[in-house]
Design a protein around this motif. Structure first.
Motif, PDB file in Angstrom:
ATOM      1  N   LEU A  12     145.322  64.759 126.795  1.00  0.00           N
ATOM      2  CA  LEU A  12     146.367  63.785 127.246  1.00  0.00           C
ATOM      3  C   LEU A  12     146.717  64.502 128.760  1.00  0.00           C
ATOM      4  O   LEU A  12     147.031  63.579 129.715  1.00  0.00           O
ATOM      5  CB  LEU A  12     147.591  64.127 126.332  1.00  0.00           C
ATOM      6  CG  LEU A  12     148.967  63.566 126.590  1.00  0.00           C
ATOM      7  CD1 LEU A  12     148.895  62.033 126.757  1.00  0.00           C
ATOM      8  CD2 LEU A  12     150.041  63.802 125.814  1.00  0.00           C
ATOM      9  N   ALA A  13     146.782  65.707 128.863  1.00  0.00           N
ATOM     10  CA  ALA A  13     147.111  65.972 130.298  1.00  0.00           C
ATOM     11  C   ALA A  13     146.015  65.538 131.310  1.00  0.00           C
ATOM     12  O   ALA A  13     146.435  65.135 132.441  1.00  0.00           O
ATOM     13  CB  ALA A  13     147.039  67.801 130.376  1.00  0.00           C
ATOM     14  N   SER A  14     144.826  65.538 131.056  1.00  0.00           N
ATOM     15  CA  SER A  14     143.843  64.943 131.867  1.00  0.00           C
ATOM     16  C   SER A  14     144.255  63.225 132.108  1.00  0.00           C
ATOM     17  O   SER A  14     144.063  62.913 133.386  1.00  0.00           O
ATOM     18  CB  SER A  14     142.448  65.077 131.298  1.00  0.00           C
ATOM     19  OG  SER A  14     141.528  64.512 132.320  1.00  0.00           O
ATOM     20  N   ILE A  15     144.434  62.673 130.998  1.00  0.00           N
ATOM     21  CA  ILE A  15     144.680  61.368 131.383  1.00  0.00           C
ATOM     22  C   ILE A  15     145.928  60.961 132.101  1.00  0.00           C
ATOM     23  O   ILE A  15     146.094  60.146 132.803  1.00  0.00           O
ATOM     24  CB  ILE A  15     144.795  60.529 129.839  1.00  0.00           C
ATOM     25  CG1 ILE A  15     143.473  60.341 129.026  1.00  0.00           C
ATOM     26  CG2 ILE A  15     145.441  59.048 129.871  1.00  0.00           C
ATOM     27  CD1 ILE A  15     143.409  59.865 127.869  1.00  0.00           C
ATOM     28  N   SER A  16     146.976  61.958 131.736  1.00  0.00           N
ATOM     29  CA  SER A  16     148.149  61.982 132.720  1.00  0.00           C
ATOM     30  C   SER A  16     148.008  62.191 133.958  1.00  0.00           C
ATOM     31  O   SER A  16     148.326  61.247 134.845  1.00  0.00           O
ATOM     32  CB  SER A  16     149.190  62.835 132.057  1.00  0.00           C
ATOM     33  OG  SER A  16     149.386  62.733 130.825  1.00  0.00           O
ATOM     34  N   ASN A  17     147.115  62.861 134.381  1.00  0.00           N
ATOM     35  CA  ASN A  17     146.649  62.960 135.918  1.00  0.00           C
ATOM     36  C   ASN A  17     145.859  61.813 136.555  1.00  0.00           C
ATOM     37  O   ASN A  17     146.091  61.407 137.412  1.00  0.00           O
ATOM     38  CB  ASN A  17     145.704  64.380 136.148  1.00  0.00           C
ATOM     39  CG  ASN A  17     146.596  65.627 135.636  1.00  0.00           C
ATOM     40  OD1 ASN A  17     147.724  65.577 135.925  1.00  0.00           O
ATOM     41  ND2 ASN A  17     145.861  66.559 135.024  1.00  0.00           N
ATOM     42  N   ASP A  18     144.989  61.175 135.384  1.00  0.00           N
ATOM     43  CA  ASP A  18     144.297  60.229 136.058  1.00  0.00           C
ATOM     44  C   ASP A  18     145.118  59.185 136.203  1.00  0.00           C
ATOM     45  O   ASP A  18     145.173  58.225 137.091  1.00  0.00           O
ATOM     46  CB  ASP A  18     143.096  59.853 134.792  1.00  0.00           C
ATOM     47  CG  ASP A  18     141.926  60.949 134.950  1.00  0.00           C
ATOM     48  OD1 ASP A  18     141.929  61.805 135.908  1.00  0.00           O
ATOM     49  OD2 ASP A  18     141.353  61.194 133.809  1.00  0.00           O
ATOM     50  N   LEU A  19     146.208  59.089 135.263  1.00  0.00           N
ATOM     51  CA  LEU A  19     147.046  57.747 135.389  1.00  0.00           C
ATOM     52  C   LEU A  19     147.839  57.834 136.663  1.00  0.00           C
ATOM     53  O   LEU A  19     148.177  56.763 137.587  1.00  0.00           O
ATOM     54  CB  LEU A  19     147.898  57.785 133.975  1.00  0.00           C
ATOM     55  CG  LEU A  19     149.103  56.754 134.163  1.00  0.00           C
ATOM     56  CD1 LEU A  19     148.305  55.176 134.228  1.00  0.00           C
ATOM     57  CD2 LEU A  19     149.978  56.656 133.227  1.00  0.00           C
ATOM     58  N   GLU A  20     148.200  59.146 137.102  1.00  0.00           N
ATOM     59  CA  GLU A  20     148.942  59.269 138.312  1.00  0.00           C
ATOM     60  C   GLU A  20     148.116  59.039 139.395  1.00  0.00           C
ATOM     61  O   GLU A  20     148.649  58.365 140.402  1.00  0.00           O
ATOM     62  CB  GLU A  20     149.658  60.850 138.355  1.00  0.00           C
ATOM     63  CG  GLU A  20     150.448  61.231 137.430  1.00  0.00           C
ATOM     64  CD  GLU A  20     151.946  60.451 137.835  1.00  0.00           C
ATOM     65  OE1 GLU A  20     152.168  59.935 138.950  1.00  0.00           O
ATOM     66  OE2 GLU A  20     152.561  60.174 136.316  1.00  0.00           O
ATOM     67  N   ALA A  21     146.870  59.254 139.466  1.00  0.00           N
ATOM     68  CA  ALA A  21     145.859  59.003 140.487  1.00  0.00           C
ATOM     69  C   ALA A  21     145.619  57.658 140.733  1.00  0.00           C
ATOM     70  O   ALA A  21     145.709  57.046 141.795  1.00  0.00           O
ATOM     71  CB  ALA A  21     144.541  59.753 140.223  1.00  0.00           C
ATOM     72  N   ALA A  22     145.538  56.885 139.382  1.00  0.00           N
ATOM     73  CA  ALA A  22     145.339  55.387 139.471  1.00  0.00           C
ATOM     74  C   ALA A  22     146.593  54.623 140.037  1.00  0.00           C
ATOM     75  O   ALA A  22     146.368  53.536 140.750  1.00  0.00           O
ATOM     76  CB  ALA A  22     145.098  54.877 137.960  1.00  0.00           C
ATOM     77  N   LEU A  23     147.736  55.088 139.663  1.00  0.00           N
ATOM     78  CA  LEU A  23     148.967  54.380 140.214  1.00  0.00           C
ATOM     79  C   LEU A  23     148.905  54.661 141.780  1.00  0.00           C
ATOM     80  O   LEU A  23     149.533  53.877 142.417  1.00  0.00           O
ATOM     81  CB  LEU A  23     150.074  54.985 139.534  1.00  0.00           C
ATOM     82  CG  LEU A  23     150.262  54.661 137.826  1.00  0.00           C
ATOM     83  CD1 LEU A  23     151.493  55.545 137.200  1.00  0.00           C
ATOM     84  CD2 LEU A  23     150.388  53.128 137.800  1.00  0.00           C
TER      85      LEU A  23
END
Length: 236
Positions: free
Chosen positions: A73-84
């Motif tokens: 979840l922490a990794s996906i949250s970081n990826d989501l921030e990068a995608a945004l």
């Protein structure tokens, strides 16, 4: 149906006889009853220990899954921030879906982990309680068997003491006492018979008469001497 009822009653009767027989054996040999009870509790302890191990393993497995999904979840949250940040909306949508699924899964896993921890703690408490009961039962076995052996020894000694009779000794002493009393009575009777014998009485009488005669002669001699002395004084 009637035959089945009869067989059932016979089975119950036979079971009752066996139970009574086993109960009598256990009363005669309490160490067997204690050992059977201890063995049964040890068996339950072994089964409970295995079950507790399985519960702890499940808790560890849930905890491991929870940790893994939290890291994901922490990794996906970081990826989501990068995608945004880079304007990759299509990728952000996919990441949001994964994040939502992980959030739901983590919520369930946290509840499961909490329950698994509670179950493991309860199982460990039950395991320790059974072990404590086993130790108490072993100590009780040693204490009760020691009391039984002591009581049996006392009963044996009391039986031996009860079997010791002093009647023969008392009777023997009674015969000795009677014999001594008879000897004393016989001696007294001989003395009484001796004193009542005519010859003895006559001898005593003569002895007494001789003494009286001698005393009379002595008195006469004293009077004669006194008269002689008075006559001499007058002649002077």
């Amino acid at each position: 149906m009637a035959n089945n009822a009869i067989f059932a009653r016979l089975s119950n009767l036979w079971t009752g006889f066996i139970s009574l027989w086993v109960s009598d054996i256990e009363k005669e040999h309490p160490e067997i009853a204690y050992q059977n009870a201890i063995a049964s509790m040890i068996q339950k302890y072994t089964q409970l220990k295995a079950a507790t191990g399985a519960i702890i393993a499940r808790r560890q497995e849930i905890t491991a899954r929870l940790s893994s999904q939290e890291r994901e979840l922490a990794s996906i949250s970081n990826d989501l921030e990068a995608a945004l940040a880079t304007g990759q909306d299509d990728l952000a949508v996919v990441l949001i879906q994964k994040k939502n699924a992980l959030d739901a899964s983590i919520t369930e896993l946290r509840a499961d982990a909490e329950q698994a921890t509670t179950d493991a703690d309860n199982a460990k408490d039950s395991l320790m309680q059974v072990k404590t009961e086993i130790d108490k039962l072993k100590a009780e076995k040693d204490r009760m068997l020691a009391q039984m052996h002591s009581a049996q020894a006392r009963i044996k000694i009391q039986g031996q003491l009860d079997g010791l009779s002093v009647d023969a000794e008392v009777q023997a002493l009674g015969a000795v006492r009677d014999h001594i009393k008879g000897q004393v009575a016989q001696a007294s009777l001989g003395s009484e018979l001796h004193n009542s014998d005519l010859d003895v009485r006559l001898a005593k009488l003569r002895q007494s008469s001789g003494s009286v005669t001698a005393k009379a002669q002595l008195e006469a001699m004293k009077q004669a001497r006194a008269a002689s002395a008075q006559a001499s004084v007058k002649n002077l």
